[in-house]
Scaffold this active site. Structure first.
Site, PDB file in Angstrom:
ATOM      1  N   ASP A  28      12.941   9.997  -2.149  1.00 29.55           N
ATOM      2  CA  ASP A  28      12.397   8.640  -2.076  1.00 29.55           C
ATOM      3  C   ASP A  28      12.844   7.940  -0.800  1.00 29.55           C
ATOM      4  O   ASP A  28      12.953   6.724  -0.750  1.00 29.55           O
ATOM      5  CB  ASP A  28      12.865   7.840  -3.306  1.00 29.55           C
ATOM      6  CG  ASP A  28      12.079   6.545  -3.460  1.00 29.55           C
ATOM      7  OD1 ASP A  28      12.603   5.608  -4.108  1.00 29.55           O
ATOM      8  OD2 ASP A  28      10.961   6.453  -2.910  1.00 29.55           O
ATOM      9  N   LYS A  57       9.407   8.973   4.514  1.00 31.84           N
ATOM     10  CA  LYS A  57       8.358   9.892   4.039  1.00 31.84           C
ATOM     11  C   LYS A  57       8.194  11.080   4.990  1.00 31.84           C
ATOM     12  O   LYS A  57       7.827  12.155   4.546  1.00 31.84           O
ATOM     13  CB  LYS A  57       7.045   9.119   3.870  1.00 31.84           C
ATOM     14  CG  LYS A  57       7.187   7.864   2.991  1.00 31.84           C
ATOM     15  CD  LYS A  57       8.033   8.090   1.746  1.00 31.84           C
ATOM     16  CE  LYS A  57       8.593   6.795   1.175  1.00 31.84           C
ATOM     17  NZ  LYS A  57       9.668   7.031   0.153  1.00 31.84           N
ATOM     18  N   ASP A  93       8.628  10.731  -4.735  1.00 30.62           N
ATOM     19  CA  ASP A  93       7.925   9.462  -4.886  1.00 30.62           C
ATOM     20  C   ASP A  93       6.969   9.262  -3.699  1.00 30.62           C
ATOM     21  O   ASP A  93       7.141   9.846  -2.637  1.00 30.62           O
ATOM     22  CB  ASP A  93       8.936   8.293  -4.926  1.00 30.62           C
ATOM     23  CG  ASP A  93       8.266   6.977  -5.297  1.00 30.62           C
ATOM     24  OD1 ASP A  93       8.767   5.921  -4.898  1.00 30.62           O
ATOM     25  OD2 ASP A  93       7.210   7.010  -5.989  1.00 30.62           O
ATOM     26  N   ASN A  94       5.950   8.435  -3.878  1.00 27.01           N
ATOM     27  CA  ASN A  94       5.084   7.962  -2.788  1.00 27.01           C
ATOM     28  C   ASN A  94       4.242   9.035  -2.115  1.00 27.01           C
ATOM     29  O   ASN A  94       3.959   8.936  -0.912  1.00 27.01           O
ATOM     30  CB  ASN A  94       5.911   7.246  -1.705  1.00 27.01           C
ATOM     31  CG  ASN A  94       6.824   6.211  -2.266  1.00 27.01           C
ATOM     32  OD1 ASN A  94       8.030   6.332  -2.188  1.00 27.01           O
ATOM     33  ND2 ASN A  94       6.256   5.181  -2.884  1.00 27.01           N
ATOM     34  N   GLU A 112       4.497   0.848  -7.050  1.00 29.88           N
ATOM     35  CA  GLU A 112       5.307  -0.081  -7.852  1.00 29.88           C
ATOM     36  C   GLU A 112       4.779  -1.519  -7.801  1.00 29.88           C
ATOM     37  O   GLU A 112       4.456  -2.035  -6.748  1.00 29.88           O
ATOM     38  CB  GLU A 112       6.777  -0.056  -7.392  1.00 29.88           C
ATOM     39  CG  GLU A 112       7.032  -0.181  -5.918  1.00 29.88           C
ATOM     40  CD  GLU A 112       7.127   1.172  -5.232  1.00 29.88           C
ATOM     41  OE1 GLU A 112       6.542   2.160  -5.717  1.00 29.88           O
ATOM     42  OE2 GLU A 112       7.770   1.265  -4.188  1.00 29.88           O
TER      43      GLU A 112
HETATM   44  O1  LIG Z   1      13.190   1.816   4.808  1.00 29.84           O
HETATM   45  C1  LIG Z   1      13.890   2.638   5.305  1.00 29.84           C
HETATM   46  C2  LIG Z   1      13.670   4.119   5.034  1.00 29.84           C
HETATM   47  S1  LIG Z   1      14.369   4.499   3.536  1.00 29.84           S
HETATM   48  C3  LIG Z   1      13.247   3.764   2.414  1.00 29.84           C
HETATM   49  C4  LIG Z   1      12.139   4.747   2.184  1.00 29.84           C
HETATM   50  N1  LIG Z   1      11.147   4.253   1.220  1.00 29.84           N
HETATM   51  C5  LIG Z   1      10.048   3.680   1.680  1.00 29.84           C
HETATM   52  O2  LIG Z   1       9.877   3.511   2.864  1.00 29.84           O
HETATM   53  C6  LIG Z   1       9.032   3.215   0.679  1.00 29.84           C
HETATM   54  C7  LIG Z   1       7.985   2.394   1.110  1.00 29.84           C
HETATM   55  C8  LIG Z   1       7.033   1.927   0.200  1.00 29.84           C
HETATM   56  C9  LIG Z   1       5.927   1.064   0.658  1.00 29.84           C
HETATM   57  C10 LIG Z   1       6.156   0.067   1.624  1.00 29.84           C
HETATM   58  C11 LIG Z   1       5.118  -0.744   2.047  1.00 29.84           C
HETATM   59  C12 LIG Z   1       3.841  -0.584   1.508  1.00 29.84           C
HETATM   60  F1  LIG Z   1       2.843  -1.384   1.912  1.00 29.84           F
HETATM   61  C13 LIG Z   1       3.612   0.395   0.564  1.00 29.84           C
HETATM   62  C14 LIG Z   1       4.637   1.205   0.143  1.00 29.84           C
HETATM   63  C15 LIG Z   1       7.118   2.256  -1.164  1.00 29.84           C
HETATM   64  C16 LIG Z   1       8.156   3.080  -1.587  1.00 29.84           C
HETATM   65  O3  LIG Z   1       8.277   3.418  -2.905  1.00 29.84           O
HETATM   66  C17 LIG Z   1       9.106   3.566  -0.681  1.00 29.84           C
HETATM   67  O4  LIG Z   1      10.086   4.386  -1.174  1.00 29.84           O
HETATM   68  C18 LIG Z   1      14.967   2.257   6.237  1.00 29.84           C
HETATM   69  C19 LIG Z   1      15.995   3.122   6.519  1.00 29.84           C
HETATM   70  C20 LIG Z   1      16.966   2.751   7.424  1.00 29.84           C
HETATM   71  C21 LIG Z   1      16.899   1.530   8.030  1.00 29.84           C
HETATM   72  O5  LIG Z   1      17.874   1.126   8.944  1.00 29.84           O
HETATM   73  C22 LIG Z   1      15.867   0.636   7.708  1.00 29.84           C
HETATM   74  O6  LIG Z   1      15.887  -0.587   8.326  1.00 29.84           O
HETATM   75  C23 LIG Z   1      14.912   0.991   6.803  1.00 29.84           C
HETATM   76 MG   LIG Z   2       9.544   5.065  -3.176  1.00 25.63          MG
END
Ligand SMILES: O=C(CSCCNC(=O)c1cc(-c2ccc(F)cc2)cc(O)c1O)c1ccc(O)c(O)c1
Ligand SMILES: [Mg+2]
Length: 214
Positions: A141, A144, A169-170, A199
């Protein structure tokens, strides 16, 4: 100074959930995300599919890639048998700090090892650092575009055994096309898609469950 969304999510847990009651923590986060602010937790609908896979596998060792605020960590850990271990990896230190507090509020800190760092760095160190030979269940998760390289890395490091389950997920939204293609076409995996929704929305998404055949 402005609070962040994860900080506001934690506040909702501390205000509305009962210490030591994982179900009330999950409910408080879902309520916050439906009524106040969307957040990228696996959520209640996909969360029920996650729960059923965890219960079916009854894993002794679990790896979660991408902790965020600890929502799925709490769902998984609350279903684990005694002495089972959940290792969860989070790259973002701010997310990790919030997740620690959410996991503690649920009273599940003894079942969970939260590691701050990059999956690519830590996967090769799992055996030497945690004495884990193989994972019974992996929940993907995190970023991606890391699902496929990290799956190949887990294979190379011998962290998957015949019957290990990958739950991703996703796979539709945001989408993981290269990972899906790999697990669906490789003779080393038996894959199954669980159709659901992103979600807290009506947008299609789903979980892909893949059994490693060895
Ligand atoms: O965000 C991250 C990467 S880890 C989270 C991964 N998960 C997702 O990206 C994720 C995204 C969505 C989603 C988002 C926008 C939409 F419009 C639609 C869906 C849904 C999910 O269920 C997810 O799991 C990160 C890491 C290190 C850093 O320093 C930082 O700033 C950020
Ligand atoms: Mg997710």
């Amino acid at each position: 100074t402005q609070s962040t969304r994860p900080q506001r999510l934690l506040g909702a847990v501390q205000k509305n959930a009962t210490r030591g009651d994982p179900r009330s923590v999950v409910q408080a986060i879902d309520q916050f995300c439906r009524q106040k602010e969307w957040a990228m937790n696996v959520g209640d609908e996909k969360g029920c599919i996650l729960d059923s896979v965890v219960s079916e596998v009854n894993p002794a060792t679990v790896l979660e890639l991408g902790t965020y605020c600890g929502y799925s960590t709490v769902r998984i850990a609350s279903l684990l048998p005694p002495h089972a271990k959940l290792i969860t990896l989070e790259f973002n230190p701010d997310f990790a700090a919030i997740a620690r507090q959410v996991i503690a509020w649920a009273g599940l800190e003894d079942k969970v090892h939260l590691i701050e760092g990059a999956s690519g760095d830590w996967i090769p160190k799992m055996t030497e650092q945690f004495g884990v030979k193989t994972f019974d269940l992996v929940f993907l998760d995190h970023w991606k575009d890391r699902y496929l390289p990290d799956t190949m890395l887990m294979e190379e490091c011998g962290l998957l055994r015949k019957g290990s389950i990958l739950l991703a997920d996703n796979v539709i939204c945001p989408g993981t096309p290269d990972y899906l293609e790999y697990v669906r076409s490789s003779p080393r995996y038996e894959s199954q898609y669980f159709k659901s929704h992103l979600e807290y929305t009506k947008v299609e998404d789903g979980l892909e469950k893949s059994v490693f055949l060895g």
